[in-house]
Design a protein around this motif. Structure first.
Motif, PDB file in Angstrom:
ATOM      1  N   LEU A   7      -2.065 -32.452 -31.697  1.00  0.00           N
ATOM      2  CA  LEU A   7      -1.705 -31.042 -31.544  1.00  0.00           C
ATOM      3  C   LEU A   7      -1.149 -30.537 -32.873  1.00  0.00           C
ATOM      4  N   VAL A   8      -1.881 -29.627 -33.518  1.00  0.00           N
ATOM      5  CA  VAL A   8      -1.619 -29.265 -34.910  1.00  0.00           C
ATOM      6  C   VAL A   8      -1.204 -27.806 -35.048  1.00  0.00           C
ATOM      7  N   ASP A   9      -0.170 -27.578 -35.875  1.00  0.00           N
ATOM      8  CA  ASP A   9       0.218 -26.231 -36.271  1.00  0.00           C
ATOM      9  C   ASP A   9       0.590 -26.257 -37.748  1.00  0.00           C
ATOM     10  N   ASP A  10       0.871 -25.074 -38.333  1.00  0.00           N
ATOM     11  CA  ASP A  10       1.218 -25.042 -39.758  1.00  0.00           C
ATOM     12  C   ASP A  10       2.691 -25.291 -40.010  1.00  0.00           C
ATOM     13  N   ALA A  12       1.751 -32.641 -34.568  1.00  0.00           N
ATOM     14  CA  ALA A  12       1.565 -32.848 -36.004  1.00  0.00           C
ATOM     15  C   ALA A  12       1.611 -31.512 -36.729  1.00  0.00           C
ATOM     16  N   ALA A  13       2.406 -31.466 -37.791  1.00  0.00           N
ATOM     17  CA  ALA A  13       2.527 -30.259 -38.602  1.00  0.00           C
ATOM     18  C   ALA A  13       3.011 -30.656 -39.991  1.00  0.00           C
ATOM     19  N   PRO A  14       2.731 -29.846 -40.997  1.00  0.00           N
ATOM     20  CA  PRO A  14       3.177 -30.186 -42.351  1.00  0.00           C
ATOM     21  C   PRO A  14       4.688 -30.175 -42.526  1.00  0.00           C
ATOM     22  N   VAL A  15       5.407 -29.285 -41.809  1.00  0.00           N
ATOM     23  CA  VAL A  15       6.841 -29.134 -42.063  1.00  0.00           C
ATOM     24  C   VAL A  15       7.578 -28.758 -40.781  1.00  0.00           C
ATOM     25  N   ALA A  16       8.795 -29.271 -40.654  1.00  0.00           N
ATOM     26  CA  ALA A  16       9.666 -28.937 -39.528  1.00  0.00           C
ATOM     27  C   ALA A  16      11.076 -29.435 -39.831  1.00  0.00           C
TER      28      ALA A  16
END
Length: 214
Positions: free
Chosen positions: A126-129, A155-159
């Protein structure tokens, strides 16, 4: 810091490979996550699907998401944040009703291009930016569980680390390469962070279908 969503997606792919995380399908949160999801799907060779999300913004804090709605009656409100910001329930109920109507209409547009969500028995990436508050990710995970997903990897690049702690309770696994403690907004970690419209996203999805059918 990422150059743009494409660069962020490539770094996310690298993080997935370092962790040996594999899936059966990429599902991306539309519209903002579609550019990232496209890169992840291309890099992994996996099929891709979308979940349309309508965010509920805090009054007087338009960049802050305090809830989210997905098609099919799925919703989640961040009650602690709502209380912290002194947001009343009347506002939430009105915003939730409006968001529900809007997201169902938007989902029709995506569905005409993409078709119904098919994740039964699958391991979903499950992908977001980015995952700024976790509201959109939370409601998307609800939607995937109801649709029969076997596992969900957020899954995401930043959090921010505190949000990741929450997401780890909802998902089976979480992969995020950049975890700044002083997180303010997802856009702070991108040199280029253009808005993504539904038209942009559906066009990108159509391009993906054409590339794979060529």
């Amino acid at each position: 810091m990422f150059t743009d969503r494409s660069d962020a997606a490539q770094q996310l792919v690298a993080a997935l490979r370092r962790r040996d995380v594999v899936g059966d399908i990429v599902v991306t949160l539309a519209p903002n996550g579609v550019p990232v999801g496209n890169v992840v799907a291309d890099a992994t060779g996996l099929p891709m699907d979308v979940i349309v999300i309508q965010r509920i913004r805090a009054p007087n804090h338009p960049s802050l998401t305090i809830g989210a709605v997905a098609p099919g009656g799925f919703s989640w409100i961040n009650s602690p944040m709502m209380r912290f910001l002194d947001v009343n329930w009347e506002y939430i109920q009105e915003a939730k009703t409006h968001a529900s109507d809007t997201v169902e209409s938007r989902a029709v547009d995506y569905g005409e291009t993409w078709g119904p969500l098919d994740v039964a028995g699958k391991r979903v990436l499950l992908v977001d930016d980015g995952i700024p508050t976790g509201a959109a990710m939370r409601v998307a995970i609800q939607r995937l569980r109801k649709a029969g997903a076997n596992e969900v990897i957020a899954a995401a690049p930043v959090a921010p680390p505190d949000v990741l702690e929450e997401v780890q309770r909802w998902a089976d696994d979480v992969v995020v390469p950049l975890k700044p403690a002083a997180f303010q907004d997802t856009s702070d970690y991108y040199e280029e962070f253009d808005s993504v419209t539904d038209e942009d996203a559906t066009t990108a999805l159509s391009d993906l279908v054409q590339r794979r059918s060529a």
